[in-house]
Design an enzyme around this catalytic site. Structure first.
Site, short mmCIF file in Angstrom:
data_model
loop_
_atom_site.label_atom_id
_atom_site.label_comp_id
_atom_site.label_asym_id
_atom_site.label_seq_id
_atom_site.Cartn_x
_atom_site.Cartn_y
_atom_site.Cartn_z
N HIS A 96 37.44 83.53 30.73
CA HIS A 96 39.38 82.53 31.25
C HIS A 96 40.18 83.36 30.34
CE1 HIS A 96 42.63 79.92 30.61
NE2 HIS A 96 41.90 79.36 31.60
N GLU A 168 43.77 84.91 37.97
CA GLU A 168 44.35 83.92 36.76
C GLU A 168 44.95 84.90 36.60
OE1 GLU A 168 43.14 79.69 36.16
OE2 GLU A 168 42.49 80.83 34.39
P1 13P Z 1 47.81 75.64 33.62
O1 13P Z 1 47.24 75.16 35.35
O2 13P Z 1 48.13 74.55 32.88
O3 13P Z 1 48.75 77.03 33.93
O4 13P Z 1 46.20 76.46 33.41
C1 13P Z 1 45.64 77.55 34.10
C2 13P Z 1 44.27 77.93 33.88
O5 13P Z 1 44.29 78.33 33.13
C3 13P Z 1 43.48 77.30 34.57
O6 13P Z 1 41.86 77.99 34.09
#
Ligand code: 13P
Length: 247
Positions: A96, A168
């Site tokens: 992550h 992400e």
């Molecule tokens: P947000 O949805 O708060 O932007 O976070 C995304 C995230 O890091 C999920 O792993």
């Protein structure tokens, strides 16, 4: 219809008692739906409470937010795969962006974690994504491909289908700035092309994460390249999360 994955990353929030209350309310609002799978990633201390509360709901799975690659030992503060599994986890996030950029996790470490999870028959959800400066420098695809290669370095082509990928973009996490569906699609296509080069013979699930909410989930999920969403802030309220999982 392609299965959709809705994954809630609760980050450093939600106590065991809060997890029980969340799940009780959420399950009332979200009956099992054909072709939809739900993942919950609570903090390690809330894994068991979440798993227990979800018992009997075969459409749900629980994962750890991070694991160590060693099965046991003197690693104060870390969660091993046997510890996570003992608390009910059947998977884990790996790499992550907060692990990479806040805690300094290296790309080589993500690879060790993915390999260790697969060896233990747990599902790795490997997160990749570029920083804003990398996007602005035109390096998005190069960064994501480098992260994929490192994270999947020890994975055989046959085992690739056991891995879930989450794209992400770091600049979209917790900022309220979401990649447009078209932006995400471009990167998802590059991810799929790399997965094919690595030997994936079947369609792997590639999720999008970064400021997903009730207002943008439907347009993101309408993209054929996007197999689901990984959600932080908007997964913390059972009513709002049920709106998204019911999209
Ligand atoms: P947000 O949805 O708060 O932007 O976070 C995304 C995230 O890091 C999920 O792993």
């Amino acid at each position: 219809m392609r299965p959709l994955i809705f994954a809630a990353n609760w980050k450093m929030q939600v106590t065991p008692a809060e997890a029980r209350a969340f799940v009780a309310r959420f399950l009332e609002l979200h009956p099992p739906r054909e072709g939809r799978a739900l993942w919950f990633f609570p903090a390690a201390v809330s894994l068991e409470a979440t798993t227990t509360a979800l018992q009997g709901r075969g459409d749900t799975r629980v994962g750890a937010q991070d694991v160590h690659w060693e099965p046991k030992g003197a690693f104060t503060g870390a969660t091993s795969i046997p510890l996570a599994r003992g608390a009910g986890a059947t998977g884990a996030l790996v790499g992550h962006s907060e692990r990479r950029h806040v805690f300094g996790e290296t790309e080589a470490e993500t690879g060790r974690k993915v390999t260790a999870l697969l060896a233990a028959s747990l599902t790795p959800m490997l997160c990749v994504g570029e920083l804003l400066a990398e996007r602005e420098a035109g390096q998005t695809e190069a960064v994501v491909i480098r992260q994929l290669r490192a994270g999947l370095a020890g994975v055989s082509p046959a085992d690739l289908q056991c891995v879930v990928i989450a794209y992400e973009p770091v600049w979209a996490i917790g900022t309220g700035r979401t990649a447009t569906p078209a932006d995400a699609t471009v990167v998802h296509r590059a991810i799929r092309a790399e997965l094919a080069r690595l030997g994936a013979s079947t369609r792997m699930s590639v999720l999008y994460g970064g400021s997903v909410n009730g207002g943008n989930a439907a347009s993101l999920l309408a993209e054929v390249e996007i197999d689901g969403v990984l959600v932080g802030g908007a997964s913390l309220d059972p009513v709002g999360w049920a709106e998204i999982t019911g999209t």
